[in-house]
Design a protein around this motif. Structure first.
Motif, PDB file in Angstrom:
ATOM      1  N   ALA A 276      -5.041   6.481  -8.471  1.00 57.65           N
ATOM      2  CA  ALA A 276      -4.836   6.551  -7.027  1.00 57.65           C
ATOM      3  C   ALA A 276      -6.142   6.975  -6.369  1.00 57.65           C
TER       4      ALA A 276
ATOM      5  N   THR B 290       0.859  -1.182   0.000  1.00 54.08           N
ATOM      6  CA  THR B 290       0.000   0.000   0.000  1.00 54.08           C
ATOM      7  C   THR B 290       0.897   1.234   0.000  1.00 54.08           C
ATOM      8  N   GLU B 291       0.714   2.071  -0.999  1.00 52.39           N
ATOM      9  CA  GLU B 291       1.553   3.262  -1.144  1.00 52.39           C
ATOM     10  C   GLU B 291       0.812   4.483  -0.593  1.00 52.39           C
TER      11      GLU B 291
ATOM     12  N   THR C 283      -2.811   2.717  -4.055  1.00 46.96           N
ATOM     13  CA  THR C 283      -2.027   3.928  -3.848  1.00 46.96           C
ATOM     14  C   THR C 283      -2.943   5.032  -3.361  1.00 46.96           C
TER      15      THR C 283
ATOM     16  N   GLY D 249       5.500   3.493   2.243  1.00 43.95           N
ATOM     17  CA  GLY D 249       4.889   2.255   1.767  1.00 43.95           C
ATOM     18  C   GLY D 249       4.718   1.269   2.907  1.00 43.95           C
TER      19      GLY D 249
ATOM     20  N   ARG E  69       6.772  10.050   0.470  1.00 43.57           N
ATOM     21  CA  ARG E  69       6.270   8.743   0.021  1.00 43.57           C
ATOM     22  C   ARG E  69       6.588   7.681   1.068  1.00 43.57           C
TER      23      ARG E  69
END
Length: 202
Positions: A52, A8-9, A142, A181, A179
């Protein structure tokens, strides 16, 4: 061979600079952001995935920033990602508040609670809850979340497992990208960091 756990971003973007609030606590005041230059918006957008789930806080400056980066986007407002509530300090200057509250432990600000407001610890607690809930709900997807500096700092602290006093020292510039993750491995989240406070040139 078993498949790798779904990742999962999380892509966090701090909202654009606000108008007329230099050196002030504005927190949950719904102040307007400055317009994002089209060239800068396009440069940031090129770094974002085409597909996204877009999130924002309920405050207008985050939604306006999202629309500047992706015209027509309909963000999902997340109450847990609202900016810190500075209570009676909202709208007042930093120096004015400090001068009137010299007895507070300013060297350790995480647990300072403004009158009728919340501490950074309170904010981080709700941000953690929101991240965990949405990471579970959108597993493998995302998420692009346009939010506030202390919300992004909380997300970084959550991912890295660092204390909040350290997190407060992290720079989070307007329109910067962070960012993170997450993979669930043996039932436990494993977080990684792609970048923090990436500033894009327009």
């Amino acid at each position: 061979m078993s498949e790798a756990p779904a990742r999962t971003e999380w892509i966090w973007i701090r909202h654009a600079p606000v108008q007329g609030q230099e050196n002030r606590y504005y927190g949950q005041l719904d102040v307007a952001p400055e317009p994002v230059a089209p060239a800068l918006a396009a440069a940031i957008a090129r770094r974002l995935p085409a597909i996204a789930v877009w999130l924002s806080s309920p405050l207008g400056r985050t939604r306006a920033t999202a629309l500047a980066l992706k015209p027509g986007v309909d963000t999902i407002p997340v109450g847990d990602f609202t900016d810190q509530n500075y209570g009676l300090w909202q709208g007042r200057g930093f120096n004015d508040v400090f001068a009137a509250n010299r007895t507070l432990d300013w060297a350790h600000p995480v647990e300072i609670v403004p009158p009728e407001g919340e501490s950074f610890l309170d904010l981080a607690t709700r941000v953690y809850a929101g991240i965990e809930r949405l990471t579970d709900h959108y597993a493998g997807h995302t998420l692009i979340s346009v939010a506030h500096a202390n919300v992004v700092r909380s997300a970084i602290a959550h991912a890295l497992g660092i204390d909040l006093a350290t997190a407060l020292r992290i720079e989070v510039a307007p329109l910067s990208i962070t960012r993170l993750g997450c993979r669930i491995v043996d039932g436990a989240p494993q977080w990684s960091v792609g970048c923090i406070n990436l500033e894009v040139a327009g």
